[in-house]
Motif scaffolding. Structure first.
Motif, short mmCIF file in Angstrom:
data_model
loop_
_atom_site.label_atom_id
_atom_site.label_comp_id
_atom_site.label_asym_id
_atom_site.label_seq_id
_atom_site.Cartn_x
_atom_site.Cartn_y
_atom_site.Cartn_z
N LEU B 20 0.80 -1.22 0.00
CA LEU B 20 0.00 0.00 0.00
C LEU B 20 0.83 1.27 0.00
CD1 LEU B 20 -2.99 -0.90 2.29
CD2 LEU B 20 -2.69 -1.22 -0.16
N GLN B 21 1.97 1.22 0.67
CA GLN B 21 2.78 2.44 0.77
C GLN B 21 4.25 2.10 0.49
OE1 GLN B 21 0.90 5.66 2.98
NE2 GLN B 21 1.09 4.35 4.75
N PRO B 22 4.54 1.63 -0.72
CA PRO B 22 5.90 1.18 -1.01
C PRO B 22 6.95 2.26 -0.82
CG PRO B 22 4.60 1.41 -3.05
CD PRO B 22 3.64 1.53 -1.90
N GLU B 23 6.57 3.52 -1.04
CA GLU B 23 7.54 4.62 -1.05
C GLU B 23 7.82 5.19 0.34
OE1 GLU B 23 4.45 4.73 -2.00
OE2 GLU B 23 3.55 6.36 -0.83
N VAL B 24 7.01 4.79 1.31
CA VAL B 24 7.17 5.35 2.66
C VAL B 24 8.50 4.90 3.24
CG1 VAL B 24 6.27 4.98 5.01
CG2 VAL B 24 4.76 5.82 3.19
N GLU B 25 9.11 5.79 4.03
CA GLU B 25 10.47 5.52 4.51
C GLU B 25 10.54 4.75 5.82
OE1 GLU B 25 12.97 9.50 3.71
OE2 GLU B 25 11.10 9.77 4.83
N VAL B 26 11.59 3.96 5.93
CA VAL B 26 12.01 3.40 7.21
C VAL B 26 13.37 4.03 7.49
CG1 VAL B 26 12.67 1.30 8.44
CG2 VAL B 26 10.77 1.24 6.80
N LEU B 27 13.47 4.74 8.60
CA LEU B 27 14.66 5.54 8.88
C LEU B 27 15.42 4.96 10.07
CD1 LEU B 27 12.82 8.99 8.61
CD2 LEU B 27 14.38 8.00 6.91
N THR B 28 16.73 4.99 9.97
CA THR B 28 17.57 4.48 11.05
C THR B 28 18.62 5.54 11.38
OG1 THR B 28 17.31 2.25 10.14
CG2 THR B 28 19.06 2.57 11.77
N ALA B 29 18.73 5.87 12.64
CA ALA B 29 19.76 6.84 13.06
C ALA B 29 21.13 6.20 12.94
CB ALA B 29 19.50 7.29 14.49
N THR B 30 22.07 6.93 12.38
CA THR B 30 23.44 6.42 12.28
C THR B 30 24.41 7.54 12.69
OG1 THR B 30 24.09 7.17 10.07
CG2 THR B 30 22.69 5.21 10.18
N GLU B 31 25.68 7.14 12.78
CA GLU B 31 26.77 8.06 13.09
C GLU B 31 26.73 9.30 12.19
OE1 GLU B 31 28.65 6.27 15.40
OE2 GLU B 31 29.35 8.30 15.90
N THR B 32 26.36 9.07 10.94
CA THR B 32 26.48 10.13 9.92
C THR B 32 25.11 10.67 9.50
OG1 THR B 32 26.45 8.35 8.28
CG2 THR B 32 28.61 9.18 8.97
N GLY B 33 24.15 10.58 10.39
CA GLY B 33 22.82 11.09 10.04
C GLY B 33 21.84 9.95 9.85
N VAL B 34 20.66 10.31 9.42
CA VAL B 34 19.59 9.32 9.34
C VAL B 34 19.64 8.59 8.00
CG1 VAL B 34 17.09 9.06 9.22
CG2 VAL B 34 18.09 10.53 10.96
N ARG B 35 19.66 7.28 8.06
CA ARG B 35 19.72 6.43 6.88
C ARG B 35 18.30 6.07 6.49
NH1 ARG B 35 20.01 0.88 6.10
NH2 ARG B 35 19.96 0.21 8.27
N SER B 36 17.99 6.14 5.20
CA SER B 36 16.62 5.91 4.75
C SER B 36 16.54 4.76 3.77
CB SER B 36 16.11 7.19 4.07
OG SER B 36 14.91 6.92 3.38
N GLN B 37 15.52 3.95 3.91
CA GLN B 37 15.18 2.98 2.88
C GLN B 37 13.67 2.97 2.79
OE1 GLN B 37 17.22 -0.33 4.86
NE2 GLN B 37 15.27 -1.39 5.10
N THR B 38 13.13 2.49 1.68
CA THR B 38 11.67 2.51 1.55
C THR B 38 11.07 1.26 2.19
OG1 THR B 38 11.61 1.33 -0.54
CG2 THR B 38 11.85 3.75 -0.65
N MET B 39 9.76 1.35 2.39
CA MET B 39 8.98 0.21 2.86
C MET B 39 9.12 -0.98 1.90
SD MET B 39 6.79 -0.50 5.33
CE MET B 39 6.52 1.14 5.93
N LEU B 40 9.15 -0.68 0.61
CA LEU B 40 9.28 -1.76 -0.38
C LEU B 40 10.66 -2.40 -0.28
CD1 LEU B 40 8.05 -3.34 -2.72
CD2 LEU B 40 8.95 -1.59 -4.28
N GLU B 41 11.70 -1.57 -0.17
CA GLU B 41 13.04 -2.12 0.01
C GLU B 41 13.10 -2.97 1.28
OE1 GLU B 41 15.56 1.47 -2.19
OE2 GLU B 41 15.16 1.57 -0.03
#
Ligand code: ATP
Ligand code: ATP
Ligand code: MG
Ligand code: MG
Lengths: 546, 546
Positions: B20-41
């Protein structure tokens, strides 16, 4: 087993409302104003009803029918009958007597609970209901002095009087039956969908989700969709689970009355077919400012597609969200839902863009799988362009009809919905047509096949084809195409008169067109899609619209 | 069977979000800022992980452990491991090595997925994990060049690389195991709670209800509660079902970082123990105006009781609703919920009155039964005054511990929670005490019994009793009462030093009090309620507060 094996039984949910909100009201419209009882009284009376039914010989799995409007006693019957392990069989009081007779006998109903004002309909079946042992008459104010020629009849209040207010609900298998609802079919007799505790329990939770119906213990529901229609979309179950304030219009279904209930009872959410919302829009436009819908925020609309203009009118004029649902008796019934803001990306959308989504049948609710298939059962792309037969799967979807399996209505574990649909790249279901040939008028089915068979039986008729034509008020109305036998001379009036002997008034065709031929499909069946397309390209208009 | 027998398996829910929302982000905090991948990924990678695990020999029911912070890969593990029919066993990375060793071996984990920065902890168990065949290392930015002395190790990205992005999830029995989480006990070793698909599926639907967590596809969740804590309160499951935007803080758990994530990632709802919200309140008070929580509307708070002042502060200062939940690892975990407006009558309440309700543990969520009992298992009145042992029943409540049934923790189909509670006339559960003697510090358990046993083993100690003392930041901190042997001379420091050999730093007692005697119950056990009451009436203060 590491987790508890609690059977998913409706009593686990249905007793909760009164525990948490005992003082909240259940309201029923009557001749003399709105009648009120509390959630606790409602629950106690449901338990009393279960005792009375048990004393009357109702056992696990037995069918207890209702022939009732929406009201507190009908809700008590939902609660008491289902939780005691019997089956609440909701009879559609708009059906013609022959259909009711068939359904009551097919279901083998043991008890019928009937609203006093509906007794005349039931009396037409006198002597034709051999399985029915007891008839319980529910009398709203003004009907206390009911009388009837039917045997074995008792007043609802006498029936439950003095019964204990606590019934020990049985711990039965979660796959036990708890509800029965018949639905019309394209061919043959009405078919029964037998709901189980498990299916209904899961349906109840899923429709309560925020993005589905988003119901809260703080809401006031006006339940317009009949309790005899597919579980009233599941609303009585979830509303009672949450202890929601509930308002039921009983037989007062005219728009003026419904609008006054919305206004006077501080309704926050309501549910009904598009015809209802068209009617209410009509009276509000006719007398602007007469009704104030201060607390109403959502209207759930299903059964047929609401026109986009209707969705927009409610939002633009009143700030009320029209929530579209798609489903069928066979799907408990909710299957897809369309909200103003169904996805994160909708947050950025204009009202007009949102209305486009709301006009689609919706996104599958959690727990269900939906797919479209071509003629050889290959799944079709979700491109919003190609359409195919819509199939559906999940724990609250019917797998066979009650005592009438009908395997051709199912394919490889899926229910064949009889709807033709596209799925767009956003996952929205868009209903484009119906492969089953039914006509839905004012929220009620009219079987085109039944009409056809009946007309075809008339002297001088060679062939008959009945199709739906769009109608702004009723959504759809039936039109008959008739090929006469050589030399026969028939009139529009004579054909309609012939139908009157078998069908209710609202089921009669609006028009009869005499034609030379009827288009057929490759397999020799009438091709109604082509018929409808031809009427459309001819600029055909129903008589009352022309 | 009239309704489809669809097994309630997590894959039916978990694949939905990306649909339903393949493009929505899953975000993870890292040393160098927030890392993003999509729901589909994320979904594709979960399917790839399942393939990789399957290739590595993981079969139905096998345990795959995680020793990870909250992040996208941990979410992938939830999704992939559970849906493939294996068991996602979340290891608590705050446990001391001997407990981890016991748990890994008791669970017979076949694979461990570990965050690269946590490798040093796992290395302490080198050679002590005979069942573990593969260790998969998840490396966030900055840790790509991890190395380890452990054998059979592979980088997470190499592990899943080139695997197909579609795994055909098995159609298994809905009572199959899918998750495992160990919880500390008052006595003995940690005990495992084995979640089943059915239990977790039902829990997922129930917590998504409007009056429970009220989650929507439009929400952005900051999931602070560790994914190794009781399913992270079920949030990853429902968030992925809905396709919610999800933000995970990984190891950056300091208030400043969390506050920045809330602000910069447009978080609408978060979840964490009271200590977290105390910490964030602290920094916001210290530097008013530094953080803007524009989109945040709800904070879910559980694990221990949030002080009423905290609830009020978030509402009065920021207009943020604090939603209190009560539950345990054994209850999946959500069992009761307390909202600002949980009932219709709350609509009329003042903010102060609402805060009183929010400070209670809450109302049972749909599907569960909760009762309080006296010593002879008689249910107690719901008068808000008498208290007793809290018992709970329902389809997502544990019925035995994994490979360690512990029948004394259950009574007649109920789980004995180990909490002491009142139930008020409104149906609210109010936790008053714990019959189990544990200390909860910063959302983590400290076993008083383990500390006692260890201290009691020290030269010169006659008896030891460890109790919780309230702490504004950590909720509770342990204090040891020690009776020395005649002639022995011990110091506060020497007792604490003795504990350092067995316990993590945050588990050490804050204080050691030398006493003459310890009050006992009638059956000869230490009476901790009396100990705590005495400290209280003596005006005792923890050293850092005195
Ligand atoms: N939102 C909708 N848009 C278009 N068609 C709809 C919608 N909702 C329902 N329908 C039509 O109605 C059908 C389901 O009707 P069904 O008869 O099962 O409804 P019901 O409310 O259960 O009434 P009944 O008791 O007459 O069977 C669907 O298959 C579809 O054709
Ligand atoms: N809202 C609350 N108010 C008071 N106590 C609470 C609340 N929520 C949880 N608790 C306490 O925490 C206990 C559950 O802890 P449990 O250990 O199962 O939590 P957990 O998050 O599963 O962590 P762990 O992995 O350490 O077991 C409850 O029995 C109760 O004592
Ligand atoms: Mg139907
Ligand atoms: Mg625990």
């Amino acid at each position: 087993m590491t987790m508890q094996q609690t059977p998913l039984l409706m009593h686990r949910l249905m007793d909760r409302g009164a525990d948490l909100q005992p003082e909240v009201e259940v309201l029923t419209a009557t001749e003399t104003g709105v009648r009120s009882q509390t959630m606790l009284e409602t629950r106690n009376r449901a338990h009393q009803l279960a005792h009375a039914l048990n004393d009357a010989g109702v056992e696990l799995g037995d069918r207890v029918a209702t022939l009732m409007w929406n009201g507190a006693r009908h809700l008590e019957a939902y609660h008491g009958v289902a939780c005691m392990g019997a089956v609440i069989h909701t009879l559609n009081l708009r059906l013609p007597p022959p259909d009711l007779e068939y359904i009551i006998n097919h279901a083998a109903d043991k008890v019928i609970i009937v609203d006093a004002d509906v007794l005349p309909l039931l009396e037409k079946l006198a002597g034709k209901m051999p399985t029915v042992q007891t008839i319980v008459v529910a009398a709203e104010p003004g009907f206390e002095n009911w009388s009837t020629s039917l045997p074995n009849v008792i007043d609802y209040e006498d029936f439950i009087a003095d019964k204990p207010v606590k019934y020990t609900w049985p711990e039965i298998d979660e796959n036990s039956p708890m509800g029965l609802c018949y639905t019309s079919g394209t061919t043959g007799r009405p078919k029964g969908v037998m709901y189980t505790h498990r299916a209904n329990y899961l349906h109840t939770l899923s429709i309560g989700l925020t993005d589905v119906m988003g119901l809260s213990a703080t809401d006031t529901l006006l339940g317009i969709v009949p309790l005899f229609h597919a579980n009233a979309w599941g609303l009585p179950w979830i509303a009672t689970t949450l202890g929601m304030r509930q308002v039921y219009p009983h037989r007062f279904m005219v728009p003026e009355h419904l609008a006054r209930l919305i206004q006077d009872c501080d309704v926050t959410i309501s549910a009904g077919v598009p015809t209802i919302w068209q009617g209410i829009k009509g009276i509000m436009e006719a007398e602007p400012g007469k009704y104030q819908f201060k607390s109403l925020s959502r209207l759930t609309c299903g059964g047929s597609a609401p026109p986009p203009s209707l969705i927009e009118w409610y939002w633009d004029e009143l700030g009320i969200e029209m929530v579209q649902g798609w489903g069928m008796t066979e799907t408990s019934p909710l299957a897809t839902i369309s909200r103003r803001t169904g996805k994160r990306k909708h947050l950025e959308m204009s009202d007009a863009e949102r209305a486009v989504n709301q006009a689609k049948a919706g996104l599958p609710i959690p727990g269900l799988e939906i797919e479209i298939f071509d003629d050889s059962w290959q799944p079709l792309p979700h491109d919003g362009k190609v359409f195919g037969e819509l199939l559906i799967k999940g724990p609250w979807i019917c797998s066979e009809y009650f005592n009438n399996p009908q395997p051709d209505k199912f394919h490889d574990g899926w229910l064949i919905t009889g709807d033709v649909a596209k799925i767009d790249p956003e996952g929205y279901i868009i209903i484009t047509d119906r492969s089953k040939d039914l006509i839905k008028s004012g929220g009620e089915w009219i079987s085109s096949v039944d009409l056809e068979n009946h007309i075809a039986g008339m002297d001088g008729v060679a062939q008959a084809c009945v199709v739906a034509q769009p109608h702004p008020k009723w959504d759809e109305r039936p039109v008959a195409l008739v090929i006469t036998k050589p030399g026969a001379s028939l009139s529009r009036e004579s054909v309609i008169a012939h139908c009157e002997s078998r069908f209710a008034k609202w089921q009669l065709p609006d028009d009869v067109l005499f034609v030379e031929s009827i288009p057929l499909t490759a397999t020799g069946k009438m091709d109604k899609k082509v018929v409808r397309a031809q009427l459309d390209s001819d600029g055909y208009q129903l008589p009352d619209l022309a």
